[in-house]
Design an enzyme around this catalytic site. Structure first.
Site, PDB file in Angstrom:
ATOM      1  N   ASP A 136      -2.629  10.162   3.459  1.00 50.76           N
ATOM      2  CA  ASP A 136      -4.028   9.745   3.603  1.00 50.76           C
ATOM      3  C   ASP A 136      -4.790  10.776   4.436  1.00 50.76           C
ATOM      4  OD1 ASP A 136      -6.440   8.497   3.840  1.00 50.76           O
ATOM      5  OD2 ASP A 136      -5.723   6.845   5.111  1.00 50.76           O
ATOM      6  N   ASP A 181       1.565   6.427   5.368  1.00 52.20           N
ATOM      7  CA  ASP A 181       0.626   5.431   4.852  1.00 52.20           C
ATOM      8  C   ASP A 181       1.157   4.708   3.596  1.00 52.20           C
ATOM      9  OD1 ASP A 181      -1.743   4.175   5.486  1.00 52.20           O
ATOM     10  OD2 ASP A 181      -2.998   5.494   4.254  1.00 52.20           O
ATOM     11  N   LYS A 191     -10.376  12.801   7.659  1.00 53.70           N
ATOM     12  CA  LYS A 191      -9.960  12.445   9.014  1.00 53.70           C
ATOM     13  C   LYS A 191      -9.976  13.680   9.903  1.00 53.70           C
ATOM     14  CE  LYS A 191      -6.673   8.763   7.822  1.00 53.70           C
ATOM     15  NZ  LYS A 191      -7.299   7.671   8.587  1.00 53.70           N
ATOM     16  N   ARG A 241      -7.573  -0.640   0.975  1.00 51.29           N
ATOM     17  CA  ARG A 241      -8.081  -1.892   0.427  1.00 51.29           C
ATOM     18  C   ARG A 241      -8.531  -1.714  -1.011  1.00 51.29           C
ATOM     19  NH1 ARG A 241     -12.392  -2.166   5.235  1.00 51.29           N
ATOM     20  NH2 ARG A 241     -10.528  -1.299   6.213  1.00 51.29           N
ATOM     21  N   ASP A 259     -12.162   6.865   3.354  1.00 51.18           N
ATOM     22  CA  ASP A 259     -10.974   6.693   4.201  1.00 51.18           C
ATOM     23  C   ASP A 259     -10.531   5.223   4.263  1.00 51.18           C
ATOM     24  OD1 ASP A 259      -8.874   7.426   5.771  1.00 51.18           O
ATOM     25  OD2 ASP A 259     -10.052   7.711   7.609  1.00 51.18           O
ATOM     26  N   LYS A 291       0.855  -1.192   0.000  1.00 53.62           N
ATOM     27  CA  LYS A 291       0.000   0.000   0.000  1.00 53.62           C
ATOM     28  C   LYS A 291       0.892   1.244   0.000  1.00 53.62           C
ATOM     29  CE  LYS A 291      -3.256   2.592   2.964  1.00 53.62           C
ATOM     30  NZ  LYS A 291      -4.162   2.572   4.125  1.00 53.62           N
ATOM     31  N   GLU A 314      -9.411   3.565   1.923  1.00 53.32           N
ATOM     32  CA  GLU A 314      -8.897   3.636   0.548  1.00 53.32           C
ATOM     33  C   GLU A 314      -7.837   2.576   0.270  1.00 53.32           C
ATOM     34  OE1 GLU A 314      -7.663   5.249   3.008  1.00 53.32           O
ATOM     35  OE2 GLU A 314      -5.525   4.950   2.702  1.00 53.32           O
TER      36      GLU A 314
HETATM   37  N1  BES Z   1      -4.298   4.643   6.759  1.00 51.71           N
HETATM   38  C1  BES Z   1      -5.421   4.369   7.572  1.00 51.71           C
HETATM   39  C2  BES Z   1      -5.117   3.398   8.721  1.00 51.71           C
HETATM   40  C3  BES Z   1      -4.095   3.811   9.737  1.00 51.71           C
HETATM   41  C4  BES Z   1      -4.522   4.210  10.987  1.00 51.71           C
HETATM   42  C5  BES Z   1      -2.747   3.704   9.494  1.00 51.71           C
HETATM   43  C6  BES Z   1      -3.594   4.541  11.957  1.00 51.71           C
HETATM   44  C7  BES Z   1      -1.826   4.038  10.459  1.00 51.71           C
HETATM   45  C8  BES Z   1      -2.248   4.443  11.703  1.00 51.71           C
HETATM   46  C9  BES Z   1      -6.530   3.739   6.736  1.00 51.71           C
HETATM   47  O1  BES Z   1      -6.570   4.104   5.407  1.00 51.71           O
HETATM   48  C10 BES Z   1      -7.824   4.140   7.373  1.00 51.71           C
HETATM   49  O2  BES Z   1      -8.073   5.307   7.426  1.00 51.71           O
HETATM   50  N2  BES Z   1      -8.607   3.162   7.809  1.00 51.71           N
HETATM   51  C11 BES Z   1      -9.865   3.418   8.397  1.00 51.71           C
HETATM   52  C12 BES Z   1     -10.819   2.343   7.928  1.00 51.71           C
HETATM   53  C13 BES Z   1     -12.239   2.564   8.335  1.00 51.71           C
HETATM   54  C14 BES Z   1     -12.793   3.775   7.607  1.00 51.71           C
HETATM   55  C15 BES Z   1     -13.013   1.325   8.004  1.00 51.71           C
HETATM   56  C16 BES Z   1      -9.703   3.358   9.923  1.00 51.71           C
HETATM   57  O3  BES Z   1      -8.977   2.516  10.407  1.00 51.71           O
HETATM   58  O4  BES Z   1     -10.291   4.196  10.584  1.00 51.71           O
HETATM   59 ZN    ZN Z   2      -4.755   4.725   4.583  1.00 53.66          ZN
HETATM   60 ZN    ZN Z   3      -7.706   5.927   5.119  1.00 57.45          ZN
END
Ligand code: BES
Ligand code: ZN
Ligand code: ZN
Length: 486
Positions: A254, A272, A261, A335, A331, A249, A333
């Site tokens: 992000d 990220d 966010k 996957r 968010d 990834k 994104e």
């Molecule tokens: N890049 C983030 C996940 C992340 C969180 C990486 C903390 C490093 C530290 C990812 O893209 C994300 O935002 N995931 C969301 C998914 C949710 C919307 C299902 C999350 O974990 O809140």
């Molecule tokens: Zn991310």
């Molecule tokens: Zn994200």
């Protein structure tokens, strides 16, 4: 850090400082007592007085007052003997490395008596000595020369140096701010790795990605004005060997996209792209070490921003696999872009696949920074990945994918949704989504490194910031797979 080795005894070595790891629950061995005698009993005194107990990561430096050629000795606590596994062996060397930097040592010797595999010293010290002041006027201090006092073959020495150099390249790359490390910059690095390692490379820009059918990747990419790329690198050992696919990834920033966010800690989302940097670092290693198997690396490189053309919650995109995805939350994104990168890796022949992704905040809740989560479709392969991690001191903890979990991603309009309707099982939902893009004949393991790719606070053996987690695991896995082939 140049690495050399010697079989001279410690009192004959001429360097800035000699590091000696010692256990908490063991008397000083004879050679340390001998060395202590040469410097007026200073080492034994440190123990008797209680200044040095040998506790894990404890360090005490002692002056030698010209009685031996090196002006200082650093006693390094290795903790309890029974606990001293490969993970702690790396970390104890790392604690020494960090202390050496703080003492501004340029040249250091390290007593390898306690190490059955002295490569772990090179790795630990090399990881420990790195600090990140990339854009400060005053550059962080580094060790110029490390002398291993013990047996290490030139080949082992060379490989360990290469591994640690590459891990530190990954860490510095991940630490780069998003205005410097754009997808364009990262794809340039990928091209350089391919050129220098004589590897094949295919690069798809957004237009080419759309033309190829990678609508999932392109959908996320369209929210940003920076050019985005999907790149595939290929190392061919021979036509008949099986192909290991590593998928990373590579979101260089992000923001969350339209599902934006909160601003608190948003700056950390420059990391990220840790999965992609690690996958590229692995390919660097492969190009030099030339394992006896084929390797394909695919990385999806884009920002996730809420530009005017950005995907909106509820939008539907079509992936390279032919499956359609309803993007309920922009968010989630990672996957979405990985779906195309996974399909591409399989189209290029990968039958054993590992993806690395900072995918979910949920994994931080579940495991913190102590373990990476793994989810897979074949237990044998998942076990191999976990074992590879163990062999290099990287903890990997499995979470299940039960048939019922597949319900999580039902969509009313498309083949699947990118998030579940309710909170809960966040890490698993990510895995379930990715599995939809794996041919069931292939073996696949997903590593969620969101909690382990970045340390929130300094450890005695590692600076705050990127860790390059997964890199050494992948190398150990490649070695295991190549062995199975022989
Ligand atoms: N890049 C983030 C996940 C992340 C969180 C990486 C903390 C490093 C530290 C990812 O893209 C994300 O935002 N995931 C969301 C998914 C949710 C919307 C299902 C999350 O974990 O809140
Ligand atoms: Zn991310
Ligand atoms: Zn994200």
């Amino acid at each position: 850090m140049k690495v050399t080795s010697t079989l001279y005894s410690l009192e004959k070595i001429e360097t800035d400082i000699i590091a000696i790891p010692l256990f908490e629950d063991e008397d000083f061995p004879d050679y340390v007592i001998e060395l202590s005698k040469k410097i007026s009993g200073a080492l034994v005194a440190a123990k008797t007085i209680g200044e040095f107990k040998g506790k894990l990561y404890e360090t005490t430096s002692v002056f030698t007052h010209g009685k031996i050629p090196s002006p200082r000795v650093l006693l390094v606590g290795a903790g309890k003997k029974v606990d001293f596994d490969r993970r702690l062996a790396v970390n104890v060397a790392g604690a020494a490395g960090r202390k050496l930097i703080k003492l501004e040592a340029k040249r250091a010797a390290f007593d390898a008596t306690k190490y059955s595999d002295p490569s772990l010293i090179v790795e630990g010290v090399g990881l420990g000595e790195l600090d990140f002041g990339l854009y400060k006027k005053e550059k962080a201090k580094r060790i110029d020369e490390l002398v291993i006092v013990g047996k290490i073959s030139p080949a082992e020495q060379k490989e360990a140096s290469l591994v640690v150099e590459t891990a530190n390249w990954v860490r510095e790359t991940v630490f780069q701010p998003a205005n410097r490390l754009t997808p364009t910059h990262l794809v340039t690095e990928a091209r350089k790795i391919a050129r220098e390692g004589r590897l094949e490379i295919e690069v798809y820009d957004e237009k080419a990605a759309v033309k190829k059918g990678m609508g999932a990747f392109a959908g996320i990419a369209q929210g940003s004005n920076e050019p985005s790329f999907i790149a595939a690198l290929k190392y061919t050992y021979n036509k008949t060997a099986s192909t290991l696919g590593i998928v990373g990834k590579g979101i260089t920033f992000d923001s969350g996209g339209i599902s934006i966010k909160p601003s608190d800690k948003m700056h950390e989302m420059k990391m990220d792209m840790a999965g992609a940097a690690t996958a590229l670092g692995f390919m660097k290693l492969v190009s030099v070490l030339k394992p006896k198997l084929n390797v394909v690396v695919t990385v999806a490189l884009t920002e996730n921003l809420p530009g005017g053309r950005a995907l909106k919650p509820g939008d539907v995109v079509k992936s390279l696999s032919g499956k359609t995805i309803e993007v309920l939350n922009t968010d989630a994104e990672g996957r979405v872009v990985l779906s195309d990168a996974l399909t591409l890796a399989q189209k290029l022949g990968a039958t054993k696949i590992v993806d690395l992704a900072t995918l979910t905040g949920a994994v931080v809740v579940a495991l913190g920074s102590e373990a990476t989560a793994v989810l897979g479709n074949k237990q044998g392969f998942t076990d191999q990945v976990i074992k590879a991690g163990e062999s290099v001191g990287e903890r990997i903890w499995q979470l299940p994918i039960y048939p019922e979990h597949k319900e999580l991603l039902r969509s009313e309009i498309a083949d699947l949704a990118n998030i579940p309707p309710m909170r809960g099982a966040g890490v698993i939902a990510g895995g379930v989504f990715l599995q939809e893009f794996i041919d069931p004949k292939n073996s696949w393991a997903h590593l969620d490194i969101a909690g382990t790719a970045w340390l929130d606070s300094e450890k005695p053996f590692l600076a705050k910031g990127p860790t390059a987690v997964g890199l050494r695991t992948l190398l150990a896995l490649a070695k295991e797979l190549e062995k199975a082939k022989e």
